[in-house]
Design a protein around this motif. Structure first.
Motif, mmCIF file in Angstrom:
data_model
loop_
_atom_site.group_PDB
_atom_site.id
_atom_site.type_symbol
_atom_site.label_atom_id
_atom_site.label_comp_id
_atom_site.label_asym_id
_atom_site.label_seq_id
_atom_site.Cartn_x
_atom_site.Cartn_y
_atom_site.Cartn_z
ATOM 1 N N UNK A 80 -10.540 4.481 -8.713
ATOM 2 C CA UNK A 80 -10.035 5.856 -8.772
ATOM 3 C C UNK A 80 -8.572 5.919 -9.198
ATOM 4 N N UNK A 81 -7.906 4.770 -9.193
ATOM 5 C CA UNK A 81 -6.482 4.714 -9.523
ATOM 6 C C UNK A 81 -6.312 4.399 -11.005
ATOM 7 N N UNK A 82 -5.420 5.140 -11.649
ATOM 8 C CA UNK A 82 -5.152 4.937 -13.067
ATOM 9 C C UNK A 82 -4.152 3.817 -13.298
ATOM 10 N N UNK A 83 -3.566 3.844 -14.465
ATOM 11 C CA UNK A 83 -2.568 2.852 -14.856
ATOM 12 C C UNK A 83 -1.186 3.282 -14.358
ATOM 13 N N UNK A 84 -0.260 2.339 -14.219
ATOM 14 C CA UNK A 84 1.111 2.707 -13.835
ATOM 15 C C UNK A 84 1.735 3.661 -14.859
ATOM 16 N N UNK A 85 2.648 4.449 -14.402
ATOM 17 C CA UNK A 85 3.388 5.368 -15.264
ATOM 18 C C UNK A 85 4.635 4.643 -15.780
ATOM 19 N N UNK A 86 5.076 5.001 -16.989
ATOM 20 C CA UNK A 86 6.281 4.426 -17.583
ATOM 21 C C UNK A 86 7.020 5.555 -18.278
ATOM 22 N N UNK A 87 8.327 5.663 -18.022
ATOM 23 C CA UNK A 87 9.089 6.711 -18.696
ATOM 24 C C UNK A 87 9.645 6.195 -20.021
ATOM 25 N N UNK A 88 10.391 7.046 -20.717
ATOM 26 C CA UNK A 88 10.911 6.704 -22.042
ATOM 27 C C UNK A 88 11.898 5.547 -22.012
#
Length: 138
Positions: free
Chosen positions: A40-48
């Motif tokens: 149910x968990x997606x991939x990590x988030x990464x900012x610009x």
């Protein structure tokens, strides 16, 4: 683009809880759903700037409210449908750690649990039937 999901993640809270209790119960119950199904968990988030953040659920978590009788009904409906659920009882507000939390639930028969919240993930139709009569939390 709106994505439709075949499943639903839902939290049902007793409608007389204080704000801090609603938030606390929602957080604990959501963690149980995440722990039960890592898919149910997606991939990590990464900012610009390439700063990485923790991953979250792939789909929304809907929060509902109802009275104690509705929570008891929903609990029974979920169990009768074979759905795995997380529960939070009123006793857990007076414990301070995981071991004591589990002991507090273990010491009470199923039909006598003083539920303040529950969470579940399952097929949309099944979850909707379990939550029949509950209102989206406002």
């Amino acid at each position: 683009m709106t994505v439709r999901f075949d499943t639903k993640i839902a939290v049902l809270l007793r409608d007389d809880l204080a704000t801090w209790q609603r938030l606390n119960v929602t957080a604990f119950l959501s963690s149980a759903i995440a722990g039960a199904d890592p898919a149910l968990i997606g991939e990590p988030y990464v900012d610009a700037d390439d700063t990485e953040y923790l991953a979250m659920f792939r789909q929304p978590v809907l929060v509902f409210a109802g009275d104690g009788a509705l929570l008891t009904k929903a609990h029974g409906r979920a169990l009768s449908r074979g759905l795995r659920i997380a529960v939070f009882t009123e006793d857990l507000f007076s414990t301070g750690n995981d071991e004591d939390n589990r002991a507090a639930v273990r010491g009470v028969p199923t039909e006598k649990l003083n539920l303040v919240g529950l969470a579940l993930h399952g097929p949309k139709n099944a979850v909707d039937k379990v939550l029949k009569g509950a209102d989206l939390h406002r």
